[in-house]
Design a protein around this motif. Structure first.
Motif, PDB file in Angstrom:
ATOM      1  N   CYS A  35       0.836  -1.201   0.000  1.00 42.44           N
ATOM      2  CA  CYS A  35       0.000   0.000   0.000  1.00 42.44           C
ATOM      3  C   CYS A  35       0.868   1.246   0.000  1.00 42.44           C
ATOM      4  CB  CYS A  35      -0.952   0.006   1.185  1.00 42.44           C
ATOM      5  SG  CYS A  35      -0.185   0.549   2.726  1.00 42.44           S
ATOM      6  N   HIS A  52       1.492   3.245   2.193  1.00 39.82           N
ATOM      7  CA  HIS A  52       2.263   3.417   3.422  1.00 39.82           C
ATOM      8  C   HIS A  52       3.464   2.476   3.471  1.00 39.82           C
ATOM      9  CE1 HIS A  52      -2.020   4.391   4.437  1.00 39.82           C
ATOM     10  NE2 HIS A  52      -1.408   5.544   4.617  1.00 39.82           N
ATOM     11  N   CYS A  98      -4.122  -1.429   4.843  1.00 36.75           N
ATOM     12  CA  CYS A  98      -3.552  -1.564   6.177  1.00 36.75           C
ATOM     13  C   CYS A  98      -4.435  -0.741   7.117  1.00 36.75           C
ATOM     14  CB  CYS A  98      -2.090  -1.091   6.197  1.00 36.75           C
ATOM     15  SG  CYS A  98      -1.869   0.695   6.194  1.00 36.75           S
TER      16      CYS A  98
END
Ligand SMILES: [Zn+2]
Ligand SMILES: [Zn+2]
Length: 80
Positions: A56, A58, A72
């Protein structure tokens, strides 16, 4: 037009290389030729580790045996 290349996957104990088709899975990882790798980087700006889109934005790895769910905790909270 550029051709898909066969992709180096590993070296056997006898020193010969194992090559697989672009896009096939080897030891749980998606093997991509350079051209597809570049395309995947464009298509999946959030990143990827084993298969496109499994990381993702992040940087959390979300793939695995169950397949990527692409969320997440921070994604679920709508954080950047
Ligand atoms: Zn390819
Ligand atoms: Zn996230």
């Amino acid at each position: 037009m550029e051709q898909h290349a066969r992709v180096w996957a590993m070296t056997r104990r006898d020193g010969t290389d194992v090559e697989v088709e672009c896009g096939s899975f080897f030891a749980g990882e998606r093997m991509l030729c350079e051209r597809c790798e570049r395309q995947a980087e464009r298509d999946y700006p959030q990143g990827w580790r084993h298969s496109p889109g499994d990381v993702c934005r992040h940087g959390c790895y979300l793939g695995g045996a169950s397949g990527p769910d692409l969320m997440c905790g921070r994604c679920e909270n709508g954080e950047d």
